[in-house]
Design a protein around this motif. Structure first.
Motif, PDB file in Angstrom:
ATOM      1  N   GLY A 173       0.825  -1.202   0.000  1.00 29.58           N
ATOM      2  CA  GLY A 173       0.000   0.000   0.000  1.00 29.58           C
ATOM      3  C   GLY A 173       0.861   1.255   0.000  1.00 29.58           C
ATOM      4  N   ASN A 174       2.051   1.113   0.538  1.00 27.37           N
ATOM      5  CA  ASN A 174       3.022   2.210   0.582  1.00 27.37           C
ATOM      6  C   ASN A 174       3.316   2.793  -0.798  1.00 27.37           C
ATOM      7  N   TRP A 175       3.062   2.027  -1.870  1.00 20.82           N
ATOM      8  CA  TRP A 175       3.373   2.501  -3.224  1.00 20.82           C
ATOM      9  C   TRP A 175       2.147   2.776  -4.088  1.00 20.82           C
ATOM     10  N   ILE A 176       0.957   2.619  -3.538  1.00 18.06           N
ATOM     11  CA  ILE A 176      -0.250   2.837  -4.354  1.00 18.06           C
ATOM     12  C   ILE A 176      -0.296   4.259  -4.893  1.00 18.06           C
ATOM     13  N   THR A 177      -0.023   5.225  -4.021  1.00 15.35           N
ATOM     14  CA  THR A 177      -0.133   6.619  -4.479  1.00 15.35           C
ATOM     15  C   THR A 177       1.067   7.051  -5.319  1.00 15.35           C
ATOM     16  N   ARG A 178       2.083   6.191  -5.401  1.00 12.87           N
ATOM     17  CA  ARG A 178       3.275   6.557  -6.191  1.00 12.87           C
ATOM     18  C   ARG A 178       3.513   5.626  -7.365  1.00 12.87           C
ATOM     19  N   ALA A 179       2.574   4.741  -7.659  1.00 15.32           N
ATOM     20  CA  ALA A 179       2.760   3.808  -8.775  1.00 15.32           C
ATOM     21  C   ALA A 179       3.037   4.599 -10.050  1.00 15.32           C
ATOM     22  N   GLU A 197     -10.299  17.024  -4.828  1.00  9.49           N
ATOM     23  CA  GLU A 197      -8.950  16.990  -4.240  1.00  9.49           C
ATOM     24  C   GLU A 197      -8.949  17.191  -2.728  1.00  9.49           C
ATOM     25  N   GLN A 198     -10.093  17.425  -2.117  1.00  7.58           N
ATOM     26  CA  GLN A 198     -10.123  17.661  -0.664  1.00  7.58           C
ATOM     27  C   GLN A 198      -9.634  16.422   0.082  1.00  7.58           C
ATOM     28  N   PRO A 199      -8.884  16.627   1.168  1.00  8.16           N
ATOM     29  CA  PRO A 199      -8.266  15.483   1.869  1.00  8.16           C
ATOM     30  C   PRO A 199      -9.292  14.528   2.489  1.00  8.16           C
ATOM     31  N   ASN A 200      -8.871  13.295   2.679  1.00  9.93           N
ATOM     32  CA  ASN A 200      -9.749  12.274   3.254  1.00  9.93           C
ATOM     33  C   ASN A 200     -10.188  12.605   4.681  1.00  9.93           C
ATOM     34  N   SER A 201      -9.296  13.200   5.443  1.00  8.20           N
ATOM     35  CA  SER A 201      -9.564  13.495   6.865  1.00  8.20           C
ATOM     36  C   SER A 201     -10.121  12.272   7.581  1.00  8.20           C
ATOM     37  N   ASN A 217      -9.374   8.316  -2.755  1.00  9.44           N
ATOM     38  CA  ASN A 217      -9.973   7.116  -2.168  1.00  9.44           C
ATOM     39  C   ASN A 217      -8.934   6.004  -2.005  1.00  9.44           C
ATOM     40  N   SER A 218      -8.011   5.938  -2.950  1.00  7.65           N
ATOM     41  CA  SER A 218      -7.009   4.863  -2.900  1.00  7.65           C
ATOM     42  C   SER A 218      -6.090   5.019  -1.687  1.00  7.65           C
ATOM     43  N   GLU A 219      -6.020   6.231  -1.133  1.00  2.00           N
ATOM     44  CA  GLU A 219      -5.195   6.439   0.065  1.00  2.00           C
ATOM     45  C   GLU A 219      -5.736   5.644   1.261  1.00  2.00           C
ATOM     46  N   TRP A 220      -6.994   5.249   1.183  1.00  2.00           N
ATOM     47  CA  TRP A 220      -7.593   4.474   2.285  1.00  2.00           C
ATOM     48  C   TRP A 220      -7.151   3.020   2.287  1.00  2.00           C
TER      49      TRP A 220
END
Ligand SMILES: [Fe+2]
Ligand SMILES: [Fe+2]
Lengths: 316, 254
Positions: A51-57, B89-93, B26-29
């Motif tokens: 998951g550490n790389w999902i936002t940087r893929a 673009e608003q943060p997930n919070s 959303n993927s940050e979750w």
């Protein structure tokens, strides 16, 4: 051995699956709860390093594949928690044990993912090693566990191919990418060999587990199978494994390989791996910060139930 | 003619950026959700949205030509070139804000794609038709959660009130057309977004009522600018993270 136990072992010997309602020795039940919950926790904690790389893929396609992969692991966790619940525990209990440190998860996830190539190495080596174990477990004696494994194995082989594909692309790139690939293989090779656990001669649980057919192959045998497979696949990448003793042994028809650093193995098991604390903290944080959400969902569900009940009464 | 062509490109990029940026959020979750089933659900939505973004980017790349790809569009444009709405673009919070953001956005997408299906641009109408099926599920999921949290406990109710307070000001932009959208309407490929505002409002009003949440007053100041590249400070950080490998190794294959 009493009649119940004889009957139980008879079924195991005849390859008849044990089902939740069947009688089973308490130790069989406890061993399975420990093993299946540990397996489930590994799937869930395993989401973190990737998951550490999902936002940087590095591309939209890779991002989508990685997201889907990590999501698959969450699904594996669900199947496994459900399988363990058939033995009379609950997901909450199991999660509490993970958070208190009482239950373990695979040590491999206590290593950091430092570069994009690590995502390839995890898919290829870590999922690859997991598959060896999980294919064996599709034939394990406890029915719900075996069936969960069948579903999981289908997805795992896809994960391994995707991981290999990431490394293959890097291995064909310019030097910077080749180095990234080599470095990831160097860092992940030994820890992935450790995934098979201690040598059979040093393993505490193995004998009984084999007799009950929870496990069907020894740690050493599975590890050897893995080495034989990876030693061939790494040639396609034009890379080497970081083991000067790795050599084909004509006589044994297997690869010889060097000694694992068991001191490191036990040290990480004891909690001193580079990311043990970070991983557990992340899981606890997600769980604690989600508490109000779970409470709200429950409160709302109860209100709805109450209303439906009232509605039925009024209509009657 | 050139300006018309550029408008169509901007329009498609706007739709792509919307889907990518909220999908990315959303993927940050993933791996950190409040419960396993919902971790999977929010990741599913992220995947759908990134899939929609890819369809739009691929079409935009085709319109632009010159070896443009979905990835050059996603990874090599700067903040000022991104055309997503500020809401995305608003943060997930916390989970309340994430849910409400998704509910507002899915409601918008639901009515928007219904209309985009009738675009005279066959590519856009095909993407809309496929996406609508996904968005129908996103809307159901997010509205159910909005109701659950609004009507759940005192704590969850308060968090939803705070979420409304945080996000309401970004909803106005969804229905205010900028130049490339107006041209799209005139040319018959774009959706007149002023026409879906009432539907959106009705859906939100109904859900809020069930959730025991009050609508904000009519005179709340509405922020805008995202569609024209004037973003909140958050977008730059999303892009710095997302684009890092493509920027660090120019021209590399992944
Ligand atoms: Fe898995
Ligand atoms: Fe996997």
């Amino acid at each position: 051995m009493d009649d119940f136990e004889k009957n139980f072992q008879g079924k195991i010997d005849a390859e008849i699956k044990i089902e939740p309602k069947d009688w089973m020795p308490e130790k069989y039940r406890q061993t399975l709860i420990r093993q299946i919950s540990q397996h489930a926790h590994s799937e869930i904690v395993g989401m973190l390093p990737e998951g550490n790389w999902i936002t940087r893929a590095p591309s939209l396609k890779r991002k989508a594949i990685l997201l889907a992969k990590v999501q698959d692991e969450a699904g594996h966790g669900l199947y496994l928690y459900a399988a363990a619940e058939t033995l009379g525990t609950t997901r909450e209990e199991m999660i509490d044990q993970l958070h208190s440190g009482q239950a373990k998860y695979s040590s491999i996830f206590n290593y950091p993912t430092l570069t994009w190539a690590d995502i390839g190495a995890i898919g290829w080596l870590v999922d690859g090693a997991a598959i060896m174990n999980q294919v064996m477990l599709t034939r394990t004696s406890y029915g719900p566990y075996a069936r969960a494994m069948v579903r999981i194995c289908k997805e795992e082989s896809f994960h391994q191919r995707q991981g290999f594909d990431i490394l293959l692309t890097l291995s064909q790139g310019p030097d910077a990418q080749k180095n990234m690939c080599r470095d990831a293989i160097n860092r992940w090779w030994w820890p992935s060999l450790m995934m098979f656990g201690p040598k059979d001669s040093d393993s505490t649980h193995s004998d009984q587990s084999m007799k009950w057919k929870i496990k069907r192959m020894g740690n050493d045998e599975l590890r050897q199978k893995f080495v034989d497979m990876i030693a061939e696949q790494v040639k396609v990448l034009g890379m080497n494994l970081p083991d000067p003793d790795l050599k084909w042994n004509e006589e044994k028809n297997h690869y010889d390989f060097g000694e694992i650093n068991w001191q490191e193995f036990w040290n990480v098991v004891k909690g001193n791996g580079p990311c043990n604390k970070q991983r557990l903290d992340a899981r606890k944080k997600a769980w604690e910060q989600g508490a109000w959400v779970r409470e709200a969902a429950l409160a709302h569900a109860n209100k709805v139930k109450l209303q439906t009940h009232k509605g039925t009464l009024e209509a009657a | 003619m050139l300006a018309v062509h550029q408008s169509r490109i901007n329009y498609v990029l706007h739709l792509a950026d919307n889907a990518l940026i909220i999908g990315h959020r959303n993927s940050e979750w993933c791996g950190h959700g409040p419960v396993l089933e919902q971790d999977i659900a929010i990741t599913n939505i992220a995947l759908d949205l990134i899939g929609q973004a890819r369809n739009f980017y691929q079409y935009a790349a085709e319109l632009i030509g010159n070896n443009t790809t979905e990835d050059t569009l996603a990874y090599l444009r700067d903040e000022r070139e991104f055309k997503n709405c500020l809401l995305a673009e608003q943060p997930n919070s916390d989970w309340a804000i994430t849910i409400l953001r998704q509910f507002f956005f899915s409601t918008y997408q639901y009515f928007f794609y219904q209309k985009l299906q009738y675009s005279n641009d066959v590519q856009l109408s095909a993407i809309a038709e496929k996406a609508l099926k996904e968005v129908t599920y996103h809307l159901r999921w997010s509205s159910e959660w909005a109701i659950r949290l609004g009507d759940g406990t005192e704590d969850s109710h308060q968090r939803m009130i705070k979420a409304i307070d945080n996000l309401w000001m970004f909803t106005g932009e969804l229905f205010l057309a900028v130049n490339y959208e107006k041209i799209g309407v005139n040319e018959g490929y774009g959706v007149d977004i002023s026409l879906i505002k009432n539907d959106w409002m009705k859906k939100v009003t109904d859900a809020f009522e069930e959730a025991t949440l009050a609508l904000p007053p009519d005179d709340v100041w509405m922020q805008r600018g995202g569609k024209e590249g004037i973003h909140s400070e958050y977008l730059g950080h999303i892009l710095a993270e997302m684009q890092y490998l493509q920027r660090a190794y120019p021209g590399a294959q992944w």
